[in-house]
Write a protein that holds these residues in place. Structure first.
Motif, PDB file in Angstrom:
ATOM      1  N   THR A  89       0.866  -1.177   0.000  1.00 51.88           N
ATOM      2  CA  THR A  89       0.000   0.000   0.000  1.00 51.88           C
ATOM      3  C   THR A  89       0.900   1.223   0.000  1.00 51.88           C
ATOM      4  OG1 THR A  89      -1.710  -1.193   1.205  1.00 51.88           O
ATOM      5  CG2 THR A  89      -1.841   1.219   1.220  1.00 51.88           C
ATOM      6  N   ILE A  90       0.656   2.130  -0.958  1.00 48.19           N
ATOM      7  CA  ILE A  90       1.502   3.312  -1.147  1.00 48.19           C
ATOM      8  C   ILE A  90       0.630   4.562  -1.182  1.00 48.19           C
ATOM      9  CG2 ILE A  90       3.151   4.465  -2.683  1.00 48.19           C
ATOM     10  CD1 ILE A  90       3.943   1.701  -3.737  1.00 48.19           C
ATOM     11  N   ASP A  91       1.042   5.570  -0.409  1.00 49.66           N
ATOM     12  CA  ASP A  91       0.452   6.907  -0.473  1.00 49.66           C
ATOM     13  C   ASP A  91       1.225   7.636  -1.567  1.00 49.66           C
ATOM     14  OD1 ASP A  91      -0.612   9.412  -0.092  1.00 49.66           O
ATOM     15  OD2 ASP A  91       0.238   9.704   1.906  1.00 49.66           O
ATOM     16  N   HIS A  92       0.632   7.754  -2.752  1.00 47.90           N
ATOM     17  CA  HIS A  92       1.379   8.248  -3.915  1.00 47.90           C
ATOM     18  C   HIS A  92       0.820   9.551  -4.474  1.00 47.90           C
ATOM     19  CE1 HIS A  92      -1.692   7.052  -6.870  1.00 47.90           C
ATOM     20  NE2 HIS A  92      -1.839   5.937  -6.163  1.00 47.90           N
ATOM     21  N   GLY A  93       1.668  10.238  -5.212  1.00 45.92           N
ATOM     22  CA  GLY A  93       1.273  11.427  -5.955  1.00 45.92           C
ATOM     23  C   GLY A  93       0.669  11.017  -7.286  1.00 45.92           C
ATOM     24  N   PRO A  94       0.334  12.011  -8.133  1.00 45.54           N
ATOM     25  CA  PRO A  94      -0.232  11.704  -9.452  1.00 45.54           C
ATOM     26  C   PRO A  94       0.776  10.943 -10.311  1.00 45.54           C
ATOM     27  CG  PRO A  94       0.141  14.067  -9.193  1.00 45.54           C
ATOM     28  CD  PRO A  94       0.483  13.439  -7.896  1.00 45.54           C
ATOM     29  N   PHE A  95       0.260  10.124 -11.199  1.00 44.48           N
ATOM     30  CA  PHE A  95       1.103   9.329 -12.093  1.00 44.48           C
ATOM     31  C   PHE A  95       1.441  10.105 -13.353  1.00 44.48           C
ATOM     32  CE2 PHE A  95      -0.172   5.797  -9.534  1.00 44.48           C
ATOM     33  CZ  PHE A  95       0.800   4.829  -9.739  1.00 44.48           C
ATOM     34  N   ASP A  96       2.633   9.848 -13.880  1.00 46.85           N
ATOM     35  CA  ASP A  96       3.004  10.256 -15.230  1.00 46.85           C
ATOM     36  C   ASP A  96       2.678   9.077 -16.129  1.00 46.85           C
ATOM     37  OD1 ASP A  96       4.076  12.730 -14.477  1.00 46.85           O
ATOM     38  OD2 ASP A  96       6.048  11.855 -14.083  1.00 46.85           O
ATOM     39  N   GLY A  97       1.998   9.319 -17.235  1.00 47.33           N
ATOM     40  CA  GLY A  97       1.725   8.276 -18.216  1.00 47.33           C
ATOM     41  C   GLY A  97       0.327   7.690 -18.174  1.00 47.33           C
ATOM     42  N   ILE A  98      -0.334   7.763 -17.020  1.00 47.99           N
ATOM     43  CA  ILE A  98      -1.712   7.273 -16.919  1.00 47.99           C
ATOM     44  C   ILE A  98      -2.535   8.311 -16.173  1.00 47.99           C
ATOM     45  CG2 ILE A  98      -1.141   4.819 -17.047  1.00 47.99           C
ATOM     46  CD1 ILE A  98      -1.420   4.678 -14.001  1.00 47.99           C
ATOM     47  N   ASP A  99      -3.833   8.229 -16.318  1.00 51.97           N
ATOM     48  CA  ASP A  99      -4.728   9.195 -15.693  1.00 51.97           C
ATOM     49  C   ASP A  99      -5.130   8.706 -14.298  1.00 51.97           C
ATOM     50  OD1 ASP A  99      -6.381  11.370 -15.318  1.00 51.97           O
ATOM     51  OD2 ASP A  99      -8.066  10.484 -16.400  1.00 51.97           O
ATOM     52  N   MET A 100      -4.212   8.895 -13.335  1.00 56.69           N
ATOM     53  CA  MET A 100      -4.500   8.532 -11.953  1.00 56.69           C
ATOM     54  C   MET A 100      -3.903   9.603 -11.052  1.00 56.69           C
ATOM     55  SD  MET A 100      -3.499   5.174  -9.636  1.00 56.69           S
ATOM     56  CE  MET A 100      -4.104   4.005 -10.828  1.00 56.69           C
ATOM     57  N   GLY A 101      -4.742  10.203 -10.236  1.00 57.25           N
ATOM     58  CA  GLY A 101      -4.302  11.251  -9.333  1.00 57.25           C
ATOM     59  C   GLY A 101      -3.714  10.692  -8.046  1.00 57.25           C
ATOM     60  N   ALA A 102      -3.376  11.608  -7.160  1.00 56.57           N
ATOM     61  CA  ALA A 102      -2.790  11.254  -5.872  1.00 56.57           C
ATOM     62  C   ALA A 102      -3.821  10.555  -4.986  1.00 56.57           C
ATOM     63  CB  ALA A 102      -2.278  12.510  -5.184  1.00 56.57           C
ATOM     64  N   MET A 103      -3.383   9.513  -4.270  1.00 59.48           N
ATOM     65  CA  MET A 103      -4.238   8.777  -3.337  1.00 59.48           C
ATOM     66  C   MET A 103      -3.399   7.746  -2.605  1.00 59.48           C
ATOM     67  SD  MET A 103      -6.321   6.168  -5.857  1.00 59.48           S
ATOM     68  CE  MET A 103      -6.535   7.279  -7.236  1.00 59.48           C
ATOM     69  N   THR A 104      -3.999   7.084  -1.638  1.00 61.72           N
ATOM     70  CA  THR A 104      -3.379   5.933  -1.000  1.00 61.72           C
ATOM     71  C   THR A 104      -4.067   4.709  -1.574  1.00 61.72           C
ATOM     72  OG1 THR A 104      -2.911   7.178   1.009  1.00 61.72           O
ATOM     73  CG2 THR A 104      -2.909   4.774   1.188  1.00 61.72           C
ATOM     74  N   MET A 105      -3.259   3.768  -2.076  1.00 62.56           N
ATOM     75  CA  MET A 105      -3.819   2.640  -2.824  1.00 62.56           C
ATOM     76  C   MET A 105      -2.945   1.415  -2.651  1.00 62.56           C
ATOM     77  SD  MET A 105      -4.559   2.744  -6.880  1.00 62.56           S
ATOM     78  CE  MET A 105      -5.119   1.317  -7.775  1.00 62.56           C
ATOM     79  N   GLY A 106      -3.561   0.248  -2.676  1.00 64.28           N
ATOM     80  CA  GLY A 106      -2.819  -1.006  -2.623  1.00 64.28           C
ATOM     81  C   GLY A 106      -2.564  -1.545  -4.017  1.00 64.28           C
ATOM     82  N   PHE A 107      -1.395  -2.129  -4.194  1.00 62.87           N
ATOM     83  CA  PHE A 107      -0.996  -2.704  -5.475  1.00 62.87           C
ATOM     84  C   PHE A 107      -0.428  -4.092  -5.263  1.00 62.87           C
ATOM     85  CE2 PHE A 107      -0.330   1.872  -5.902  1.00 62.87           C
ATOM     86  CZ  PHE A 107      -0.906   2.161  -7.126  1.00 62.87           C
ATOM     87  N   GLU A 108      -0.793  -5.018  -6.133  1.00 66.56           N
ATOM     88  CA  GLU A 108      -0.097  -6.285  -6.221  1.00 66.56           C
ATOM     89  C   GLU A 108       1.173  -6.041  -7.017  1.00 66.56           C
ATOM     90  OE1 GLU A 108      -2.668  -9.204  -7.944  1.00 66.56           O
ATOM     91  OE2 GLU A 108      -3.944  -9.293  -6.163  1.00 66.56           O
ATOM     92  N   VAL A 109       2.136  -6.945  -6.905  1.00 71.75           N
ATOM     93  CA  VAL A 109       3.361  -6.828  -7.682  1.00 71.75           C
ATOM     94  C   VAL A 109       3.362  -7.877  -8.781  1.00 71.75           C
ATOM     95  CG1 VAL A 109       4.684  -5.824  -5.797  1.00 71.75           C
ATOM     96  CG2 VAL A 109       4.700  -8.288  -6.118  1.00 71.75           C
ATOM     97  N   MET A 110       4.064  -7.579  -9.872  1.00 65.61           N
ATOM     98  CA  MET A 110       4.152  -8.482 -11.018  1.00 65.61           C
ATOM     99  C   MET A 110       5.383  -9.362 -10.907  1.00 65.61           C
ATOM    100  SD  MET A 110       3.213  -5.960 -14.197  1.00 65.61           S
ATOM    101  CE  MET A 110       3.416  -7.232 -15.419  1.00 65.61           C
ATOM    102  N   GLY A 111       5.255 -10.586 -11.371  1.00 63.09           N
ATOM    103  CA  GLY A 111       6.380 -11.491 -11.576  1.00 63.09           C
ATOM    104  C   GLY A 111       7.412 -11.511 -10.476  1.00 63.09           C
ATOM    105  N   ASP A 112       8.641 -11.135 -10.844  1.00 64.34           N
ATOM    106  CA  ASP A 112       9.753 -11.219  -9.911  1.00 64.34           C
ATOM    107  C   ASP A 112      10.040  -9.898  -9.194  1.00 64.34           C
ATOM    108  OD1 ASP A 112      10.711  -9.858 -12.090  1.00 64.34           O
ATOM    109  OD2 ASP A 112      12.505 -11.080 -12.358  1.00 64.34           O
ATOM    110  N   THR A 113       9.081  -8.986  -9.147  1.00 64.47           N
ATOM    111  CA  THR A 113       9.264  -7.738  -8.410  1.00 64.47           C
ATOM    112  C   THR A 113       9.459  -8.082  -6.940  1.00 64.47           C
ATOM    113  OG1 THR A 113       7.863  -6.551  -9.974  1.00 64.47           O
ATOM    114  CG2 THR A 113       8.259  -5.485  -7.861  1.00 64.47           C
ATOM    115  N   ASP A 114      10.573  -7.620  -6.362  1.00 66.14           N
ATOM    116  CA  ASP A 114      10.982  -8.012  -5.019  1.00 66.14           C
ATOM    117  C   ASP A 114      10.766  -6.871  -4.029  1.00 66.14           C
ATOM    118  OD1 ASP A 114      12.156  -9.191  -2.809  1.00 66.14           O
ATOM    119  OD2 ASP A 114      14.196  -9.145  -3.629  1.00 66.14           O
ATOM    120  N   LEU A 115       9.939  -7.107  -3.016  1.00 60.08           N
ATOM    121  CA  LEU A 115       9.686  -6.108  -1.975  1.00 60.08           C
ATOM    122  C   LEU A 115      10.499  -6.369  -0.705  1.00 60.08           C
ATOM    123  CD1 LEU A 115       5.793  -5.814  -2.230  1.00 60.08           C
ATOM    124  CD2 LEU A 115       7.513  -4.238  -3.159  1.00 60.08           C
TER     125      LEU A 115
END
Length: 99
Positions: free
Chosen positions: A33-59
């Motif tokens: 879960t990340i409290d993020h600013g607006p995205f570059d490249g897609i139409d998504m503004g600032a918010m706190t949101m949860g994300f799954e990770v793809m493939g071998d993305t290591d947290l």
């Protein structure tokens, strides 16, 4: 294949980058879960949101409170998943490289 008229248009191939602060990491380290600013490249503004990770993305090297840059890609199901993430060490640094 045409897009469903009820779905938003996919910009930039559904790939975007943002900067944010990690709020929490799932026990299996495949969800963050990340409290993020607006995205570059897609139409998504600032918010706190949860994300799954793809493939071998290591947290494993990340903890709550880390300031990160991350790149997401929109899947066929319409959800965005992290395909790359890195810790920022300065305000100006782009640790993901050119977008």
């Amino acid at each position: 294949m045409a897009e469903d008229a009820t779905q938003e248009p996919v910009l930039n191939g559904g790939v975007g980058q943002a900067t944010g602060t990690i709020e929490s990491i799932g026990a299996d380290r495949n969800f963050v879960t990340i409290d993020h600013g607006p995205f570059d490249g897609i139409d998504m503004g600032a918010m706190t949101m949860g994300f799954e990770v793809m493939g071998d993305t290591d947290l494993s090297g990340f903890t709550e409170g880390d300031v990160v840059m991350f790149e997401v890609k929109r899947g066929r199901d319409g959800s965005y998943r992290i395909q790359e993430i890195c810790r920022k060490s300065s305000e100006e640094e782009n640790c993901l490289g050119a977008f």
